[in-house]
Design a protein around this motif. Structure first.
Motif, PDB file in Angstrom:
ATOM      1  N   ARG A   1       0.799  -1.224   0.000  1.00 37.54           N
ATOM      2  CA  ARG A   1       0.000   0.000   0.000  1.00 37.54           C
ATOM      3  C   ARG A   1       0.834   1.278   0.000  1.00 37.54           C
ATOM      4  N   GLY A   2       2.149   1.164   0.130  1.00 35.54           N
ATOM      5  CA  GLY A   2       2.988   2.354   0.137  1.00 35.54           C
ATOM      6  C   GLY A   2       3.231   2.887  -1.265  1.00 35.54           C
ATOM      7  N   MET A   3       4.281   3.665  -1.400  1.00 28.56           N
ATOM      8  CA  MET A   3       4.602   4.291  -2.684  1.00 28.56           C
ATOM      9  C   MET A   3       5.662   3.469  -3.417  1.00 28.56           C
ATOM     10  N   PRO A   4       5.502   3.258  -4.725  1.00 25.94           N
ATOM     11  CA  PRO A   4       6.570   2.607  -5.487  1.00 25.94           C
ATOM     12  C   PRO A   4       7.871   3.404  -5.377  1.00 25.94           C
ATOM     13  N   ASN A   5       9.008   2.694  -5.389  1.00 26.53           N
ATOM     14  CA  ASN A   5      10.303   3.365  -5.284  1.00 26.53           C
ATOM     15  C   ASN A   5      11.242   2.884  -6.384  1.00 26.53           C
ATOM     16  N   GLY A   6      12.478   3.354  -6.340  1.00 34.96           N
ATOM     17  CA  GLY A   6      13.435   3.003  -7.373  1.00 34.96           C
ATOM     18  C   GLY A   6      13.753   1.521  -7.416  1.00 34.96           C
ATOM     19  N   ARG A   7      13.798   0.870  -6.257  1.00 34.65           N
ATOM     20  CA  ARG A   7      14.069  -0.569  -6.214  1.00 34.65           C
ATOM     21  C   ARG A   7      12.970  -1.330  -6.954  1.00 34.65           C
ATOM     22  N   PHE A   8      11.731  -0.904  -6.773  1.00 36.26           N
ATOM     23  CA  PHE A   8      10.617  -1.532  -7.485  1.00 36.26           C
ATOM     24  C   PHE A   8      10.758  -1.339  -8.986  1.00 36.26           C
ATOM     25  N   ALA A   9      11.080  -0.124  -9.406  1.00 34.98           N
ATOM     26  CA  ALA A   9      11.209   0.167 -10.829  1.00 34.98           C
ATOM     27  C   ALA A   9      12.322  -0.655 -11.463  1.00 34.98           C
ATOM     28  N   LYS A  10      13.437  -0.784 -10.765  1.00 36.45           N
ATOM     29  CA  LYS A  10      14.557  -1.566 -11.286  1.00 36.45           C
ATOM     30  C   LYS A  10      14.190  -3.043 -11.360  1.00 36.45           C
ATOM     31  N   ARG A  11      13.569  -3.557 -10.303  1.00 37.25           N
ATOM     32  CA  ARG A  11      13.166  -4.973 -10.266  1.00 37.25           C
ATOM     33  C   ARG A  11      12.170  -5.288 -11.377  1.00 37.25           C
ATOM     34  N   SER A  12      11.343  -4.298 -11.740  1.00 37.27           N
ATOM     35  CA  SER A  12      10.322  -4.480 -12.765  1.00 37.27           C
ATOM     36  C   SER A  12      10.841  -4.255 -14.172  1.00 37.27           C
ATOM     37  N   GLY A  13      12.124  -3.882 -14.294  1.00 29.62           N
ATOM     38  CA  GLY A  13      12.706  -3.662 -15.610  1.00 29.62           C
ATOM     39  C   GLY A  13      12.196  -2.421 -16.307  1.00 29.62           C
TER      40      GLY A  13
ATOM     41  N   LEU B   1      13.964   6.886 -12.249  1.00 28.39           N
ATOM     42  CA  LEU B   1      14.216   8.182 -11.610  1.00 28.39           C
ATOM     43  C   LEU B   1      12.949   8.710 -10.959  1.00 28.39           C
ATOM     44  N   LEU B   2      11.835   8.634 -11.672  1.00 27.32           N
ATOM     45  CA  LEU B   2      10.568   9.138 -11.150  1.00 27.32           C
ATOM     46  C   LEU B   2      10.173   8.419  -9.862  1.00 27.32           C
ATOM     47  N   PHE B   3      10.244   7.083  -9.865  1.00 24.65           N
ATOM     48  CA  PHE B   3       9.852   6.330  -8.682  1.00 24.65           C
ATOM     49  C   PHE B   3      10.880   6.463  -7.559  1.00 24.65           C
ATOM     50  N   SER B   4      12.136   6.702  -7.905  1.00 23.81           N
ATOM     51  CA  SER B   4      13.148   6.959  -6.871  1.00 23.81           C
ATOM     52  C   SER B   4      12.790   8.211  -6.087  1.00 23.81           C
ATOM     53  N   ILE B   5      12.301   9.214  -6.805  1.00 23.56           N
ATOM     54  CA  ILE B   5      11.880  10.454  -6.145  1.00 23.56           C
ATOM     55  C   ILE B   5      10.606  10.212  -5.341  1.00 23.56           C
ATOM     56  N   ALA B   6       9.646   9.500  -5.943  1.00 21.51           N
ATOM     57  CA  ALA B   6       8.357   9.263  -5.277  1.00 21.51           C
ATOM     58  C   ALA B   6       8.524   8.460  -3.992  1.00 21.51           C
ATOM     59  N   GLY B   7       9.426   7.475  -3.997  1.00 20.78           N
ATOM     60  CA  GLY B   7       9.582   6.603  -2.837  1.00 20.78           C
ATOM     61  C   GLY B   7      10.695   6.999  -1.895  1.00 20.78           C
ATOM     62  N   ARG B   8      11.256   8.186  -2.109  1.00 21.73           N
ATOM     63  CA  ARG B   8      12.409   8.626  -1.318  1.00 21.73           C
ATOM     64  C   ARG B   8      12.100   8.663   0.179  1.00 21.73           C
TER      65      ARG B   8
END
Length: 358
Positions: free
Chosen positions: A236-248, A255-262
């Protein structure tokens, strides 16, 4: 064939249209499935409202529907695991959903054989929660003997995640209303915290892993009970850079999700912990594992709220949106009921039982 179509995104929701469209032709690695039942989820309403476009940018018009059960009609030339007549179920591939229809062409890798003791209606309610539990523990890299706190574990996810965690050799803790204590202990929880009597943050510490089902308001407390170097997976939290990288995902989304999940990454970094967001994806092999874990002697049991015809899809979506479905998929404990309502194709009979929005 008939299918339920999303014609456009709408922030406050919109009805799906029932249309006649061609039956899809399966590709070389796909299976044509005759859909016997499809479950309705909060995810479907989120897609309609455009809330997951950054994760899965579906183009409209779009055949909706994310989880299903059905019969193999025919197979692509490179398919080896299934043949015509097999009973199968699964979570539709993220890149190509479409379970709200009479037929769907589905990648072989997304499918699993339905356990023989489950009906199509029951089987259709299982894939999302089953795969969420399996994938969360994969991301955590759990080891036997470790501990996990499943926040709000009396819901539909907990009913699946608790016995899965127990099967992996984990010590399981959860919290919720006292009326659910006996049931979740039977599922495998070693420690149950009645939220009306005590706060989990006051009684838990140094937990190896946390599975978050509550989101932003509880994440700071969940990090407090997590040990130094522990892992937290959030639904239920915010997607982050780790999620984006894992998802390819491409660099700009990372970059966008790294900022969102910071915000959550910083919380985790304070004690060398990790934070991961999970958006469940298709995986037939993991569903097969669930089928082996819950066999006929230790079965998955389902309670279905209402079974709608395909033409009633908007009624089902409205019920889920309002949080009025009652039913649950769970192992051997018929007392509780919260579960998502299934849909049936136009030719199938309408039945009713018990369903769950979560």
């Amino acid at each position: 064939m008939k299918a339920a179509i999303l014609t456009h995104y709408a922030k406050h929701g919109t009805d799906l249209e029932i249309r006649d469209i061609p039956v899809p032709e399966p590709g070389d690695t796909e299976v044509l499935v005759k859909i016997m039942a499809a479950a309705v989820n909060p995810l479907d309403n989120m897609i309609i409202r455009g809330e997951v476009k950054l994760i899965t940018p579906y183009k409209t018009p779009l055949v909706m529907g994310n989880e299903f059960a059905g019969i193999v009609e025919k197979t692509g030339r490179n398919v080896t695991r299934f043949t015509a007549g097999d009973r199968v179920y699964g979570r539709m591939p993220l890149k190509k959903i479409g379970a709200f229809a009479q037929y769907a062409a589905v990648e072989e890798s997304a499918l699993a054989t339905i356990p023989e003791y489950l009906s199509y209606e029951q089987a259709a309610t299982i894939p999302l929660t089953a795969l969420t539990a399996m994938q969360a523990f994969d991301v955590m890299h759990v080891k036997a003997g470790e501990s996990v706190f499943i926040s709000g574990g009396t819901g539909s996810l907990g009913a699946m995640a608790i016995p899965v965690a127990k099967s992996l050799g984990l010590h399981v803790y959860t919290n919720g209303s006292s009326s659910n204590e006996e049931r979740v202990r039977q599922l495998g929880a070693e420690r149950f915290i009645d939220y009306k009597k005590e706060h989990y943050v006051d009684v838990l510490s140094n937990v190896d892993h946390v599975l978050d089902t509550l989101g932003d308001r509880e994440l700071p407390n969940e990090f407090k009970v997590l040990k130094e170097g522990g892992s937290l997976v959030s639904l239920r939290g915010m997607p982050n850079g780790r999620f984006a990288k894992r998802s390819g995902m491409p660099a700009w989304k990372r970059l966008l999700f790294s900022i969102a999940g910071r915000k959550y990454d910083r919380m985790a970094a304070a004690k060398g912990q990790t934070y991961d967001f999970l958006f469940v994806h298709e995986d037939g092999r993991q569903l097969e594992q669930i089928g082996r874990l819950f066999d006929k002697d230790h079965p998955l049991e389902t309670s279905i709220d209402t079974v709608y015809m395909l033409e009633q899809v908007n009624e089902a979506l409205a019920k889920v949106k309002q949080g009025k479905s009652k039913g649950k998929t769970k192992p051997s404990s018929p007392s509780d009921s919260r579960r998502r309502p299934p849909l049936l194709p136009p030719t199938a009979p309408t039945v009713s039982g018990g369903g769950d929005p979560s």
